[in-house]
Write an enzyme that holds these catalytic residues in place. Structure first.
Site, mmCIF file in Angstrom:
data_model
loop_
_atom_site.group_PDB
_atom_site.id
_atom_site.type_symbol
_atom_site.label_atom_id
_atom_site.label_comp_id
_atom_site.label_asym_id
_atom_site.label_seq_id
_atom_site.Cartn_x
_atom_site.Cartn_y
_atom_site.Cartn_z
ATOM 1 N N ASP A 1 0.852 -1.196 0.000
ATOM 2 C CA ASP A 1 0.000 0.000 0.000
ATOM 3 C C ASP A 1 0.889 1.248 0.000
ATOM 4 O O ASP A 1 1.742 1.416 0.869
ATOM 5 C CB ASP A 1 -0.918 -0.022 1.225
ATOM 6 C CG ASP A 1 -2.088 0.945 1.086
ATOM 7 O OD1 ASP A 1 -1.868 2.082 0.635
ATOM 8 O OD2 ASP A 1 -3.209 0.554 1.435
ATOM 9 N N SER B 1 -7.288 3.977 -1.035
ATOM 10 C CA SER B 1 -7.001 2.537 -1.046
ATOM 11 C C SER B 1 -8.253 1.699 -1.289
ATOM 12 O O SER B 1 -8.142 0.557 -1.741
ATOM 13 C CB SER B 1 -6.357 2.116 0.272
ATOM 14 O OG SER B 1 -5.074 2.696 0.363
ATOM 15 N N HIS C 1 2.417 8.490 4.818
ATOM 16 C CA HIS C 1 1.525 9.565 5.271
ATOM 17 C C HIS C 1 2.214 10.379 6.363
ATOM 18 O O HIS C 1 2.078 11.593 6.431
ATOM 19 C CB HIS C 1 0.225 8.993 5.848
ATOM 20 C CG HIS C 1 -0.801 8.640 4.829
ATOM 21 N ND1 HIS C 1 -1.430 9.564 4.036
ATOM 22 C CD2 HIS C 1 -1.318 7.447 4.473
ATOM 23 C CE1 HIS C 1 -2.297 8.965 3.236
ATOM 24 N NE2 HIS C 1 -2.247 7.658 3.479
ATOM 25 N N ASP D 1 -1.498 0.034 -4.767
ATOM 26 C CA ASP D 1 -2.778 0.658 -5.115
ATOM 27 C C ASP D 1 -2.586 2.107 -5.566
ATOM 28 O O ASP D 1 -3.361 2.653 -6.326
ATOM 29 C CB ASP D 1 -3.760 0.563 -3.941
ATOM 30 C CG ASP D 1 -3.133 0.937 -2.600
ATOM 31 O OD1 ASP D 1 -1.921 1.255 -2.551
ATOM 32 O OD2 ASP D 1 -3.862 0.915 -1.598
ATOM 33 N N HIS D 2 -1.503 2.722 -5.070
ATOM 34 C CA HIS D 2 -1.153 4.113 -5.392
ATOM 35 C C HIS D 2 0.174 4.400 -4.707
ATOM 36 O O HIS D 2 0.629 3.601 -3.882
ATOM 37 C CB HIS D 2 -2.217 5.091 -4.856
ATOM 38 C CG HIS D 2 -2.513 4.870 -3.406
ATOM 39 N ND1 HIS D 2 -1.651 5.239 -2.390
ATOM 40 C CD2 HIS D 2 -3.543 4.235 -2.792
ATOM 41 C CE1 HIS D 2 -2.142 4.865 -1.232
ATOM 42 N NE2 HIS D 2 -3.288 4.246 -1.444
HETATM 43 MG MG MG Z 1 -4.192 -0.729 2.621
HETATM 44 ZN ZN ZN Z 2 -3.076 6.022 2.436
#
Ligand code: MG
Ligand code: ZN
Length: 363
Positions: free
Chosen positions: A43, A84, A260, A298-299
């Site tokens: 992720d 996500s 993050h 996912d990104h």
């Molecule tokens: Mg995740």
């Molecule tokens: Zn995130």
């Protein structure tokens, strides 16, 4: 004379067997049928997160063994930058949906996930994550809810799904609920063996398994120890009993959270933990040539950039452009049977189409 002729035949046939085995190894034209697929999602894992891990690990990653690389476009149905939930749904179900949506399209209709296709075709299925199993990414593969925030409803979807095993955190969404139901009892009634520690997870080698090792999320690495790679090993060990094959999703969940927080060391720790989980999957694919391993994201998170480093000392210098996600394409790495199909640039939703085609399942 007879004996000489016989041994000549033996020598010749041994030669032929060896020749055909090495022919299969090198020949791209003899791709083994895909029976098992392991989809691994880091992720928030962009190219910079990967290279930060590689640098900290003094220039090497297990991930480098992958044979083909592509890129996927991650934007969602309603945003240039995906979250996500929409990112997971795109990979799991093959549809672009709105940010926040779990396993449903933009009209809120449930869309079948790769795990559901696999289960329908008689395969065993599983999810392993280093976060609550009810969190957006693992939820996208199992649940169908309009919002990622509906974690109690998502937990109920796990209970009612046909999944063989799941391992992660999120126990409280099963046993401390606003409806006062104890879904751990329901899981047991449905034939799941409920394990609340990693040691107990490892003891379950057949049947169905619900591994819920934390009330909310497992701790960050290194506090959680080798939870992720060891859970992947336990999951494969159970799923490989199925002669028809299996489909397993593995998430390195906390790469995203480290980014993050713009925390370089945490990013490296989570990246290398995920890389050790990748090794477990590659090792299995080496034993079973009908196995495909996909590693993607996912990104990207944090707009991470490497501004310096040292491969001999493992020093990483990095800056982050954002506290959120970014829009950039993310890599898709492939290893094993059918890996060549993942070269190129394509939509995140194409990953499901490619996997279904390789399995030979109708969409
Ligand atoms: Mg995740
Ligand atoms: Zn995130």
């Amino acid at each position: 004379m007879k004996r000489i002729r016989l041994s000549l035949i033996v020598v010749l046939s041994v030669f032929c067997v060896q020749w055909s085995v090495s022919g299969n190894k090198t020949g791209q034209e003899t791709t083994p049928q895909v029976k098992n697929v392991i989809v691994m999602i880091g992720d928030g894992m962009g190219v910079n997160q990967i290279y930060a891990g590689l640098t900290a690990n003094r220039g090497v990653l297990h991930l480098e063994q992958c044979q083909f690389v592509g890129f996927s476009k991650t934007y969602s149905a309603n945003s240039y930058i995906t979250d996500s939930a929409a990112g997971g749904t795109a990979i799991a179900c093959g549809v672009k949906t709105d940010n926040g949506a779990i396993g449903v399209d933009t009209d809120g209709n449930p869309v079948k996930s790769i795990l559901e296709y696999a289960a329908e075709n008689g395969l065993s299925t599983g999810v392993v994550a280093s976060c609550a199993v009810t969190h957006a990414t693992p939820a996208s593969f199992v649940a169908h809810q309009p919002s990622r925030k509906m974690e109690e409803e998502i937990a109920a979807d796990f209970v009612n799904s046909g999944i063989t095993l799941f391992i992660g955190g999120g126990k409280k969404y099963f046993d401390v609920r606003s409806d006062n139901q104890n879904l751990l009892d329901t899981l047991k009634a449905k034939g799941f063996q409920v394990a609340l520690t990693l040691d107990d997870v490892k003891k379950v080698t057949t049947g169905r398994l619900a591994g819920l090792v934390a009330d909310e999320h497992p701790a960050p690495y290194p506090e959680r120890g080798e939870f992720l790679p060891e859970s992947v090993e336990a999951a494969i060990n159970l799923l490989k009993n199925d002669d028809k094959g299996f489909c397993l999703m593995v998430e390195g969940s906390q790469i995203d959270w480290a980014c993050h927080a713009n925390e370089k060391e945490a990013t490296v720790n989570e990246m290398l933990d995920f890389d050790r989980a990748i090794k477990v999957a590659f090792d299995y694919a080496d034993q079973d040539p009908n196995t495909l391993v996909i590693i993607t994201a996912d990104h990207e998170t944090g707009g991470m950039a490497l501004t310096g480093g040292d491969l001999s000392t493992g020093k990483v210098e990095a800056v982050y452009a954002s506290k959120g996600h970014t829009s950039v394409m993310v890599p898709v790495f492939a290893y094993g049977a059918g890996a060549i199909e993942f070269a190129g640039i394509y939509q995140n939703t194409d990953i499901l189409t490619k996997i279904l085609k390789l399995y030979g399942f109708a969409k």
